[in-house]
Every structure is written in structure tokens, then in C-alpha cells.
Write an enzyme that holds these catalytic residues in place. Structure first.
Site, PDB file in Angstrom:
ATOM      1  NE  ARG A 182      -3.086   0.095   3.119  1.00  0.00           N
ATOM      2  CZ  ARG A 182      -2.608   0.437   4.321  1.00  0.00           C
ATOM      3  NH1 ARG A 182      -2.214   1.676   4.562  1.00  0.00           N
ATOM      4  NH2 ARG A 182      -2.516  -0.458   5.282  1.00  0.00           N
ATOM      5  CE1 TYR A 242     -13.918  12.653 -16.464  1.00  0.00           C
ATOM      6  CE2 TYR A 242     -13.862  12.362 -14.084  1.00  0.00           C
ATOM      7  CZ  TYR A 242     -14.054  11.849 -15.347  1.00  0.00           C
ATOM      8  OH  TYR A 242     -14.384  10.531 -15.500  1.00  0.00           O
ATOM      9  CG  ASP A 280      -7.280  17.091 -14.741  1.00  0.00           C
ATOM     10  OD1 ASP A 280      -6.587  16.583 -15.642  1.00  0.00           O
ATOM     11  OD2 ASP A 280      -8.312  16.556 -14.288  1.00  0.00           O
ATOM     12  CE  LYS A 315     -10.154   9.265 -18.916  1.00  0.00           C
ATOM     13  NZ  LYS A 315     -10.535  10.502 -18.263  1.00  0.00           N
TER      14      LYS A 315
HETATM   15  C1  LIG Z   1     -11.033  10.871 -16.963  1.00  0.00           C
HETATM   16  C2  LIG Z   1     -10.658  12.136 -16.298  1.00  0.00           C
HETATM   17  C3  LIG Z   1     -10.500  12.203 -14.912  1.00  0.00           C
HETATM   18  C4  LIG Z   1     -10.780  11.023 -14.010  1.00  0.00           C
HETATM   19  O1  LIG Z   1      -9.875  10.002 -14.227  1.00  0.00           O
HETATM   20  P1  LIG Z   1     -10.205   8.433 -13.950  1.00  0.00           P
HETATM   21  O2  LIG Z   1      -8.927   7.777 -14.316  1.00  0.00           O
HETATM   22  O3  LIG Z   1     -11.356   8.072 -14.831  1.00  0.00           O
HETATM   23  O4  LIG Z   1     -10.546   8.317 -12.500  1.00  0.00           O
HETATM   24  C5  LIG Z   1     -10.084  13.400 -14.356  1.00  0.00           C
HETATM   25  N1  LIG Z   1      -9.867  14.490 -15.124  1.00  0.00           N
HETATM   26  C6  LIG Z   1     -10.019  14.458 -16.462  1.00  0.00           C
HETATM   27  C7  LIG Z   1      -9.777  15.698 -17.247  1.00  0.00           C
HETATM   28  C8  LIG Z   1     -10.426  13.290 -17.095  1.00  0.00           C
HETATM   29  O5  LIG Z   1     -10.600  13.267 -18.421  1.00  0.00           O
END
Ligand SMILES: *Cc1c(COP(=O)(O)O)cnc(C)c1O
Length: 402
Positions: A65, A118, A190, A215
Site C-alpha cells: 500500500r 471533469y 489537471d 487516458k
Molecule cells: C477521466 C478524467 C478524470 C478522471 O480520471 P479516472 O482515471 O477516470 O478516474 C479526471 N480528469 C479528467 C480531465 C479526465 O478526463
């Protein structure tokens, strides 16, 4: 400067070798692929060693962890990609976001963030944090003065996301970072949509950079992970909180992510090229009223795009011509008629994905809430994959004719 730094100045060399610690080559495996360390716990050879393991910050061989060697290699590479000292991988992008926010603010603190975030981040900002006594002010990201205007004496954190979903609006990273530094406010960006190939927020003075590694970083639609990067002291603080929240990533996911990262620059360059070609083609099509893509000269923040991004990235969105009802029907028909592009949420994978935002959110948002979030009923988001760009255009031409 270590031996590695001068050789790894190019990003394509960095993604191939940047997970190794070149200052301690003896600690590196001679195997060309990283091992997947599945152990949940690691033995100490003496009491002194056990004490070291238990008390060292982020020991990769203590209890899984807390981290593991596969994860450590992947984190080292991502930190270098984002020009940061340190990175923490989490089980998902939302794991990275929730762990970061819950580490950096407490009851009585104030956060300034954007009205467009998001969906999961918006839920944390609108619901979970206010319920824990954290105040949140949301501002229009396109107006950098709005961030200064919203700041208060108890503001601890500014959260930005650029480009943001679904209209690819931008936030001026340098302007926000400059102001926040003067006021001693931490900043978190982000960077999922741009990826470190198209934008490096720390180069503009942002403190923490976060990704949904699901992504572009992973890039193959086969893993869920998140990461936050920054100065070691702040990342360590977030890591400590992650121990209690249990948002750690798995060793196997770390391995897959590292494998995906080897081709990140190649993939993102191609996806950005295809997205620009599609944006230009769709902008000239009579069925389309508007194309949102920062690399297009018609984007209202194109000058800012040129200051802080290399390319526009793989995501664009389009609005169909006609009134809401007619455009809604046209958007639905378009998405259903595509043959190559798949109809699915997410982005950054090798396959082109499209979503009709209004039909995705009609169960959870009222028409008024959608309007406030900038989601037109006629809007379709396109995330370019790695197919041949001419094939994608042919697929879209046929679907538009349908
Ligand atoms: C998909 C996404 C998230 C969340 O990520 P997960 O891996 O699905 O938890 C956060 N910010 C943006 C801009 C995203 O496209």
C-alpha cells in the site's frame, strides 16, 4: 547534472530510459522489461533494516500500500515528463484528485476552482469538500482576473483544468501561477487533455500536475490509473494521506502504464495531427455550426494556446447546425452512423471515440444545468485515435451524409 540528463533531453529518449535511476545503475535490473513486483509485503534482514523500511519516506519495499518497485519506476518517468521532483501514482485519476484535495485543505480553508471541471472533480468541489467544511468558489476559467477576484485570506489552493471538457476552454497557467505564488497559494492543474507532450504546467509555475493516466499516459484503453506530480515535500504529504485513503495503484497497472508511456510522444503527436485535420475539415462542413479546438485560429483563446501549448491535443468538439431539437437529432444520428469511431466515454486510447454529451448526461443533469456547464444539446466530443486520418474523415463524411 547527472549523466542521464544531457542524454535524455529529447522526450522520445526520456520515455524509453527515464524510468531508470542512472545515478544508481547497480540498482537497476538488466532485464529490458520491468519486473512486476506482486508482493504485498517485504522482509527485513535485521531490526535496523526494518526500522529503516518503516520510517523512510516512500520506501518501495515495505508494504505494497506504501508503494512497490514497479510503481517507483513508473513514477520516476512521469515526474521527469512533467518536470517535477516526484510523482505519486494512484488507483485512478479520481483517486489522485481526491487524495490530493483531501491532503491539501482542511475545514475552514478555501479553494478557487473552475466552473468547468471533469464531472468527478466537480462532485468533490461541489459536494464532498463543502460537506467537510471547505469553502469553494468556482470561476470562469477564461477570465484570469476572476481567480484573483475570488481569492480570500483563507484560500489555500487553486485548481485548474486546461483544456477543459467539453468546449476546450483554456486557463492562463502563467497568470494564475504568478498571482498564486505572490499570495502563497498552492496551484494544481489537471493536465489530462493536453498530456505532457503538449503542455507542461510546471514550466509556467504551477505547483502540482495531475493526470487521469487512464487516458493518454496509458493510451490503450486497458487500465485505470491517476498520478500527481510536484515537489517532493508536497507529494510526500499526499502520499501519507493516500496510506489512510487506500488509493494506491496496483503493480500490474504500473507495469502496463510504463509500457504505454514508451510510445506517448509518438501517439500524442499523431492524435494531435489527426484532431487538427478533423477540426479543419469539420469547420468547413455545412452541417456543423461550430468546432471547438484550441489550435484552430477561430478558437477564442488561440493566442493563449500559442503561449502555453505545443499542439491542440487529440480532443475536439463540434456543434451541429440547426435549432436545439434539430441539432440534437443530427448529433444522435451522426454518432450512431459512424463505423470506425466507437461510441464510448474516455479518450486518449488508440481507437477514435465519440460521445454525444447531452444524451450521456440527460439522466443526471437538467437542461438548465447542462446549459450552465456549456453543454449544447447539439455537441459531440471526438477523441482522435491512431487510425489513418483520411479513413476517419471518410467515416465522418459518410456519417454526416446519413
Ligand atoms: C477521466 C478524467 C478524470 C478522471 O480520471 P479516472 O482515471 O477516470 O478516474 C479526471 N480528469 C479528467 C480531465 C479526465 O478526463
Amino acid at each position: 547534472m547527472s549523466r542521464s540528463d544531457s542524454l535524455l533531453s529529447d522526450i522520445q529518449s526520456l520515455v524509453i530510459h527515464g524510468d531508470l535511476d542512472w545515478n544508481h545503475p547497480e540498482s537497476n535490473d538488466t532485464a529490458l522489461a520491468p519486473a512486476i513486483h506482486t508482493a504485498s509485503t517485504y522482509g527485513a534482514r535485521s531490526s535496523a533494516e526494518f526500522a529503516d523500511m518503516a520510517n523512510a519516506p516512500r520506501h518501495p519495499r515495505y508494504y505494497a500500500r506504501y508503494g512497490n518497485p514497479t510503481q517507483e519506476r513508473c513514477e520516476r518517468l512521469i515526474a521527469r515528463l512533467e518536470n517535477a521532483e516526484s510523482a505519486l501514482l494512484c488507483a485512478s485519476g479520481m483517486g489522485a484528485m481526491s487524495t490530493s484535495l483531501l491532503s491539501l485543505v482542511k475545514a475552514g480553508d478555501h479553494i478557487v476552482a473552475q466552473s468547468a471541471h471533469y464531472m468527478g472533480t466537480a462532485q468533490l468541489l461541489n459536494d464532498l469538500l463543502p460537506n467537510l467544511g471547505v469553502e469553494v468558489t468556482l470561476v470562469d476559467q477564461r477570465d484570469d482576473a476572476a481567480f484573483y477576484g475570488a481569492a480570500r485570506p483563507n484560500t489555500r489552493l487553486i485548481v485548474v483544468e486546461t483544456p477543459s471538457n467539453p468546449t476546450l476552454a483554456l486557463t492562463d497557467l502563467a497568470a494564475v501561477a504568478r498571482f498564486a505564488r505572490e499570495r502563497g497559494i498552492l496551484t494544481l492543474a489537471d493536465n489530462t487533455f493536453a498530456s505532457p507532450i503538449n503542455q507542461r504546467p510546471r514550466d509556467f509555475g504551477i505547483d502540482l500536475v495531475l493526470h487521469s493516466a487512464t487516458k493518454y499516459l496509458g493510451g490503450h484503453s486497458d487500465l485505470i490509473a491517476g498520478v500527481v506530480c510536484g515537489d517532493e515535500a508536497v507529494v510526500e504529504k499526499i502520499w501519507k494521506r493516500s496510506l489512510a485513503l487506500g488509493t494506491n495503484v496496483s503493480p500490474f497497472t504500473s507495469f502496463l502504464l510504463l509500457r504505454g508511456l514508451r510510445t506517448l510522444p509518438l501517439r500524442v503527436a499523431r492524435q494531435s495531427e489527426s484532431a487538427l485535420a478533423l477540426a479543419r475539415f469539420l469547420e468547413g462542413h455545412p452541417a456543423i455550426a461550430r468546432v471547438h479546438y484550441p489550435e484552430l485560429e477561430s478558437h477564442p483563446q488561440h493566442a493563449l494556446f500559442k503561449r502555453q501549448m505545443q499542439h491542440g491535443g487529440g480532443v475536439l468538439s463540434i456543434e451541429f447546425a440547426g435549432d436545439d431539437d434539430k441539432g440534437y437529432a443530427a448529433a444522435k444520428k451522426f454518432v450512431a452512423s459512424l463505423r470506425l469511431a466507437r461510441h464510448a466515454v474516455s479518450l486518449g486510447g488508440v481507437e477514435t471515440l465519440v460521445v454525444h454529451a447531452a444524451s450521456m448526461w440527460e439522466a443526471s443533469l437538467t437542461p438548465a444545468q447542462m446549459k450552465a456547464a456549456g453543454i449544447s444539446p447539439t455537441l459531440v466530443r471526438i477523441a482522435a485515435g491512431l487510425e489513418n486520418a483520411a479513413d476517419l474523415q471518410a467515416d465522418m463524411t459518410a456519417a454526416l451524409a446519413a
